[in-house]
Design an enzyme around this catalytic site. Structure first.
Site, PDB file in Angstrom:
ATOM      1  N   ARG A   8       6.544   1.270   6.040  1.00 31.22           N
ATOM      2  CA  ARG A   8       5.115   1.433   5.771  1.00 31.22           C
ATOM      3  C   ARG A   8       4.325   0.347   6.498  1.00 31.22           C
ATOM      4  NH1 ARG A   8       1.547   0.606   0.228  1.00 31.22           N
ATOM      5  NH2 ARG A   8      -0.368   1.539   1.077  1.00 31.22           N
ATOM      6  N   HIS A   9       3.124   0.695   6.931  1.00 30.70           N
ATOM      7  CA  HIS A   9       2.236  -0.232   7.636  1.00 30.70           C
ATOM      8  C   HIS A   9       1.794  -1.405   6.753  1.00 30.70           C
ATOM      9  CE1 HIS A   9      -1.290   1.102   5.367  1.00 30.70           C
ATOM     10  NE2 HIS A   9      -0.819   2.336   5.504  1.00 30.70           N
ATOM     11  N   GLY A  10       1.201  -2.418   7.378  1.00 25.12           N
ATOM     12  CA  GLY A  10       0.677  -3.574   6.670  1.00 25.12           C
ATOM     13  C   GLY A  10      -0.647  -3.301   5.979  1.00 25.12           C
ATOM     14  N   ASN A  11      -1.121  -4.293   5.267  1.00 19.50           N
ATOM     15  CA  ASN A  11      -2.327  -4.188   4.450  1.00 19.50           C
ATOM     16  C   ASN A  11      -3.585  -3.955   5.283  1.00 19.50           C
ATOM     17  OD1 ASN A  11      -4.616  -5.757   2.634  1.00 19.50           O
ATOM     18  ND2 ASN A  11      -3.057  -4.759   1.387  1.00 19.50           N
ATOM     19  N   THR A  12      -4.514  -3.194   4.705  1.00 20.71           N
ATOM     20  CA  THR A  12      -5.824  -2.944   5.312  1.00 20.71           C
ATOM     21  C   THR A  12      -6.906  -3.263   4.295  1.00 20.71           C
ATOM     22  OG1 THR A  12      -6.079  -0.654   4.564  1.00 20.71           O
ATOM     23  CG2 THR A  12      -4.779  -1.005   6.580  1.00 20.71           C
ATOM     24  N   ASP A  13      -8.136  -3.326   4.746  1.00 22.53           N
ATOM     25  CA  ASP A  13      -9.238  -3.547   3.811  1.00 22.53           C
ATOM     26  C   ASP A  13      -9.391  -2.375   2.849  1.00 22.53           C
ATOM     27  OD1 ASP A  13      -9.785  -6.028   4.888  1.00 22.53           O
ATOM     28  OD2 ASP A  13     -11.475  -5.344   6.121  1.00 22.53           O
ATOM     29  N   ASN A  15      -6.806  -0.700   1.580  1.00 21.76           N
ATOM     30  CA  ASN A  15      -5.816  -1.008   0.548  1.00 21.76           C
ATOM     31  C   ASN A  15      -6.367  -2.040  -0.427  1.00 21.76           C
ATOM     32  OD1 ASN A  15      -3.144  -0.941   2.986  1.00 21.76           O
ATOM     33  ND2 ASN A  15      -3.714   0.688   1.584  1.00 21.76           N
ATOM     34  N   ARG A  58      -3.230   1.488  12.123  1.00 21.45           N
ATOM     35  CA  ARG A  58      -2.582   0.565  11.182  1.00 21.45           C
ATOM     36  C   ARG A  58      -1.069   0.661  11.256  1.00 21.45           C
ATOM     37  NH1 ARG A  58      -5.143   4.617   8.257  1.00 21.45           N
ATOM     38  NH2 ARG A  58      -3.973   5.752   6.656  1.00 21.45           N
ATOM     39  N   GLU A  82      -0.622   9.841   7.534  1.00 19.51           N
ATOM     40  CA  GLU A  82      -0.701   9.940   6.083  1.00 19.51           C
ATOM     41  C   GLU A  82      -1.197  11.322   5.676  1.00 19.51           C
ATOM     42  OE1 GLU A  82       0.348   9.533   3.258  1.00 19.51           O
ATOM     43  OE2 GLU A  82      -0.264   7.494   2.695  1.00 19.51           O
ATOM     44  N   HIS A 149       3.229   5.801   6.663  1.00 22.19           N
ATOM     45  CA  HIS A 149       2.294   5.495   5.574  1.00 22.19           C
ATOM     46  C   HIS A 149       2.978   5.757   4.233  1.00 22.19           C
ATOM     47  CE1 HIS A 149      -0.879   5.600   8.718  1.00 22.19           C
ATOM     48  NE2 HIS A 149      -0.060   6.499   9.231  1.00 22.19           N
TER      49      HIS A 149
END
Length: 207
Positions: A8-13, A15, A58, A82, A149
């Site tokens: 899974r991708h890293g954190n985003t705003d 999230n 992302r 996703e 995702h």
């Protein structure tokens, strides 16, 4: 034995702010980039042979952290995007709950087609499992990393394992920059196909 690591991708705003991303192209934030770099260092120790990623930024930028360590090129695949969340994309979960209480309750209960233009779980599973199998076929007997995702990873892995939706739902959500490990032993004598080896694996200090 083929090893498939579904990352899974890293954190985003989105999230961090409790917004539904779906197929909105939200970028990694600073925390997400740090997560990707730390996880990539661990994944590189598996000596992957192939790196495939959702084409959303992302996921692609998360994969880039591993590509820079391994020298692998990234193969983009839009089937790894996703789940499409229809009317909900970009909205806060709290607003969705108040504006669409019936559909929200269906979604939370695992209804495969809750409404509001949300992609069905069956359609999601079909496209993601095809992408996962195609990725695995790029390196038979090797190690393949697929960056995708949270919802797509769970549904795709469940479909690859042959699980019904009710069983797939028991898999906990992947944390940012964590992965699920699957192995395919079908090429061995007496092999039984894809098996779940590990879930929610990542750098211990990351949430």
């Amino acid at each position: 034995m083929t090893r498939l690591l579904v990352w899974r991708h890293g954190n985003t705003d989105y999230n961090a702010g409790g917004r539904v991303q779906g197929q909105t192209d939200a970028p990694l934030n600073a925390r997400g980039r740090d997560q990707a770099a730390a996880a990539a260092a661990l994944l590189a120790s598996f000596h992957p042979d192939v790196l495939v990623s959702s084409d959303l930024s992302r996921a692609h930028d998360t994969a880039s952290a591993l590509a820079s360590l391994t020298g692998l090129s990234i193969t983009p695949d839009p089937r790894l995007r996703e789940r499409h969340f229809g009317e909900w994309q970009g909205a806060l979960l709290t607003d969705i709950e108040s504006r669409h209480p019936t559909e929200y309750a269906r979604w939370r209960a695992g209804n495969p087609s809750p409404g509001c233009g949300i992609e069905s779980l069956d359609d999601l599973a079909k496209r993601v499992v095809e992408a996962l199998q195609d990725a695995a076929d790029l390196a038979p007997g090797g190690t393949v990393v697929v960056t995708t995702h949270g919802g797509a990873a769970r549904q795709g892995c469940g479909a690859l394992l042959g699980w019904p939706n009710e069983a797939t739902r028991t898999l906990g959500s992947l944390r940012n920059c964590h992965w699920t490990e699957l192995t395919d032993r079908s090429r061995r004598v007496g092999g039984t196909g894809w098996q779940l080896t590990a879930h929610n694996v990542g750098v211990p200090s990351q949430n």
